[in-house]
Design an enzyme around this catalytic site. Structure first.
Site, PDB file in Angstrom:
ATOM      1  N   ASN A   9       0.860  -1.180   0.000  1.00 24.60           N
ATOM      2  CA  ASN A   9       0.000   0.000   0.000  1.00 24.60           C
ATOM      3  C   ASN A   9       0.901   1.237   0.000  1.00 24.60           C
ATOM      4  O   ASN A   9       1.518   1.554   1.011  1.00 24.60           O
ATOM      5  CB  ASN A   9      -0.883  -0.037   1.267  1.00 24.60           C
ATOM      6  CG  ASN A   9      -1.698   1.227   1.437  1.00 24.60           C
ATOM      7  OD1 ASN A   9      -1.840   2.031   0.523  1.00 24.60           O
ATOM      8  ND2 ASN A   9      -2.249   1.404   2.632  1.00 24.60           N
ATOM      9  N   SER A 213       3.521  -2.563  10.215  1.00 32.14           N
ATOM     10  CA  SER A 213       4.980  -2.545  10.350  1.00 32.14           C
ATOM     11  C   SER A 213       5.651  -3.857   9.949  1.00 32.14           C
ATOM     12  O   SER A 213       6.640  -4.270  10.562  1.00 32.14           O
ATOM     13  CB  SER A 213       5.390  -2.137  11.774  1.00 32.14           C
ATOM     14  OG  SER A 213       4.924  -0.836  12.057  1.00 32.14           O
TER      15      SER A 213
HETATM   16  C1  PEP Z   1      -0.668  -0.120   6.046  1.00 32.80           C
HETATM   17  O1  PEP Z   1      -0.763   1.063   5.841  1.00 32.80           O
HETATM   18  O2  PEP Z   1      -1.530  -0.880   5.598  1.00 32.80           O
HETATM   19  C2  PEP Z   1       0.470  -0.590   6.818  1.00 32.80           C
HETATM   20  C3  PEP Z   1       0.415  -1.797   7.283  1.00 32.80           C
HETATM   21  O3  PEP Z   1       1.488   0.297   7.012  1.00 32.80           O
HETATM   22  P1  PEP Z   1       2.927  -0.043   7.658  1.00 32.80           P
HETATM   23  O4  PEP Z   1       3.423  -1.308   7.030  1.00 32.80           O
HETATM   24  O5  PEP Z   1       3.792   1.139   7.324  1.00 32.80           O
HETATM   25  O6  PEP Z   1       2.720  -0.194   9.128  1.00 32.80           O
END
Ligand code: PEP
Length: 252
Positions: A9, A213
């Site tokens: 994403n 994350s």
């Molecule tokens: C997300 O936005 O769907 C997401 C999981 O972001 P991150 O991996 O940066 O935590």
């Protein structure tokens, strides 16, 4: 056997040129990973160019949101038909940033999920609790409500086409990941909610991604859990090497 799905994403990142440079690099890195479904979700402006560039590749393209009407006086909105027209096959629905900053509710998520399916898109439906929900023991209740409302009225065929992403809000963009056991516990809950609404057999077939994350060093352990069928990746999906490493981690 559920086929793992790793989706990136990109949120509000990458111009068209940057997106095109990225997918050229990504294709060279994830070549030969056919047993994993790989998807990128650029901003609306880059969808068409990225979908064209990936036309002959196994990498899928997703939008990050949609509106439930097909056309009309809805300034700023994009329909399922337009997303399909730009060459996409997937759409993320109900991401926590949409819920937190843009007033998305379980009901609007449901309208969008139905519109996505009707328009021929695979919805990636995000659910997940806030930190205060987890700390006050409400994780199961919140996730169950989001899921039950979000998929309300979907037929058996529809739910089988739908992907659920469990994304604890406290783990998104914070560097704090749910432990593999915490993720497994909620994924198993999600599967049991689907089993109650549909059947055990259907629940066994629906894919459930973890997001929050995910990075190259924690991906393999999270993805090794029996009910974790892939990852929805934010930050680490903006770098082709990191994203490709996460794709490779899903093979192990
Ligand atoms: C997300 O936005 O769907 C997401 C999981 O972001 P991150 O991996 O940066 O935590």
């Amino acid at each position: 056997m559920r086929r793992p799905i790793i989706a990136g994403n990109w949120k509000l990142n990458k111009t068209i040129d940057q997106a095109l440079d990225f997918v050229v690099e990504l294709q060279s890195l994830v070549d030969g990973t056919g047993d994993v479904e790989v998807v990128v979700a650029p901003a609306f402006t880059a969808l068409s160019a990225v979908a064209n560039a990936l036309n002959n590749s196994s990498i899928g393209v997703s939008a990050q949101d949609l509106y439930w009407e097909n056309s009309g006086a809805f300034t700023g909105e994009i329909s399922a038909e337009m997303i399909v027209d730009s060459g996409c096959s997937y759409v993320i629905v109900g991401h926590s940033e949409r819920r937190q900053f843009f007033g998305e509710t379980n009901q609007s998520v449901n309208q969008k999920v139905k519109a996505a399916l009707e328009g021929g898109l695979v919805p990636i439906v995000c659910v997940g609790e806030m930190l205060e929900d987890r700390e006050s023991g409400k994780t199961k209740k919140v996730v169950t409500n989001q899921l039950v409302d979000g998929i309300d009225g979907l037929s058996k065929t529809d739910i089988l086409r739908t992907i659920i992403a469990y994304e604890p809000v406290w783990a998104i963009g914070t560097g704090k990941t749910a432990s593999p056991d915490q993720a497994q516990e909620v994924h198993s809950l999600i599967r049991s909610v689907i089993a109650t609404s549909y059947s055990d057999q259907i629940a066994e077939s629906v894919r459930i991604q973890y997001g929050g994350s995910v990075n190259p060093s924690n991906a393999a352990e999270l993805l090794s859990k029996p009910d974790v069928d892939g990852a929805l990746v934010g930050g680490a999906s903006l770098d082709a090497d990191s994203f490709a490493e996460i794709v490779r981690a899903s093979h192990q």
